[in-house]
Design an enzyme around this catalytic site. Structure first.
Site, PDB file in Angstrom:
ATOM      1  CG  HIS A   1      -0.451   0.277   2.508  1.00 15.63           C
ATOM      2  ND1 HIS A   1      -0.209  -0.701   3.447  1.00 15.63           N
ATOM      3  CD2 HIS A   1      -0.097   1.446   3.096  1.00 15.63           C
ATOM      4  CE1 HIS A   1       0.258  -0.155   4.552  1.00 15.63           C
ATOM      5  NE2 HIS A   1       0.334   1.144   4.365  1.00 15.63           N
TER       6      HIS A   1
ATOM      7  CG  ASP B   1      -0.031  -4.084   2.728  1.00 17.07           C
ATOM      8  OD1 ASP B   1       0.459  -3.571   1.707  1.00 17.07           O
ATOM      9  OD2 ASP B   1      -0.307  -3.442   3.766  1.00 17.07           O
TER      10      ASP B   1
ATOM     11  CB  SER C   1       3.032   1.275   6.071  1.00 17.74           C
ATOM     12  OG  SER C   1       1.877   1.749   6.682  1.00 17.74           O
TER      13      SER C   1
END
Length: 251
Positions: free
Chosen positions: A65, A106, A200
């Site tokens: 992402h 992800d 992230s």
């Protein structure tokens, strides 16, 4: 009066909910300069957007992402982003099944424009073996440059880390009703330690092995009642090997 308006502005920022994906290091400490030398800052034209980790001289692992932030380069070899020199990203690779972080898969590979030199400032991290089992309460580390508390107005210049415990998958499913497959849960869950918005893609490191990739967490990080969620690297080893070996074949 100006001081009062400023205080009210900060309170609004603190209380305002943000997107749940990402990671800040909550209640952590600064990482010593001679450790975690595989950590990578993934950046776009405006600066740091995600964490990542070096797995070979020319490949970095991060979260899929993070591609929405249009990453263009990475920073290696320093824990202080004020001292950063950048290496360009040549190409990005995501699993074909990836749709969005909440549905899983992800994970993303960044191919660097050059092979970086491994030395006393830059090192790779070991990946797990296929079929590895994570034990409940196993102690691990997560690191990043993200914000250190809800409502913080900027990221951290210096790398920080915090210890987190692995959480039973079945319990995790009771907190995340739509928990995707191929994930590891660790940190958060009322411990006031873990991740939040801003970093992230960073690694979950257990026994000096990068077993997970930071994927998502709750919005309010300081009071997270649900576990933090990481992509399970061991489930993507074949994909990682196929991408990296294919690119080496073309050289």
């Amino acid at each position: 009066m100006k001081a009062l308006y400023k205080l009210l502005f900060l309170l609004v920022l603190t209380c305002h909910g943000q997107n749940g994906h990402g990671s800040e290091i909550i209640n952590g400490e600064k990482v010593s300069e001679n450790s975690m030398l595989y950590m990578v800052s993934v950046q776009n034209d405006y600066g740091h957007v995600c964490g990542g980790f070096l797995i070979s001289e020319d490949f970095v692992v991060t979260a899929a992402h993070c591609d929405k932030e249009n990453p263009t380069s990475v920073v290696l070899g320093t824990h202080n982003l004020k001292e950063a020199g950048k290496t360009a990203i040549k190409q990005t690779y995501k699993p074909e099944a990836y749709q969005q972080f909440s549905k899983g898969d992800d994970i993303m590979l960044l191919e660097l424009s050059i092979k970086v030199e491994l030395n006393n400032r830059v090192q790779t991290v070991k990946l797990p073996e296929s079929g590895i089992n994570m034990n409940e309460n196993q102690q691990c580390l997560v690191a990043g440059w993200g914000k250190t508390h809800d409502g913080a107005l900027s990221i951290e210049d210096e790398l920080r880390m915090v210890d987190v415990s692995v959480i039973d998958k079945e319990f995790c499913k009771t907190k995340w009703k739509d928990l995707p497959p191929n994930v590891i849960c660790a940190g958060g869950n009322g411990t006031k330690k873990g991740v939040c918005q801003g970093d992230s893609g960073g690694p979950l490191v257990c026994n000096e092995t990068a077993v997970g990739v930071v994927s998502f967490s709750q919005k309010q990080c300081n009071y997270a009642e649900a576990p933090n969620v990481y992509t399970d690297v061991s489930k993507y080893l074949d994909w990682i090997n196929n991408v990296t070996k294919r690119q080496k074949h073309y050289e």
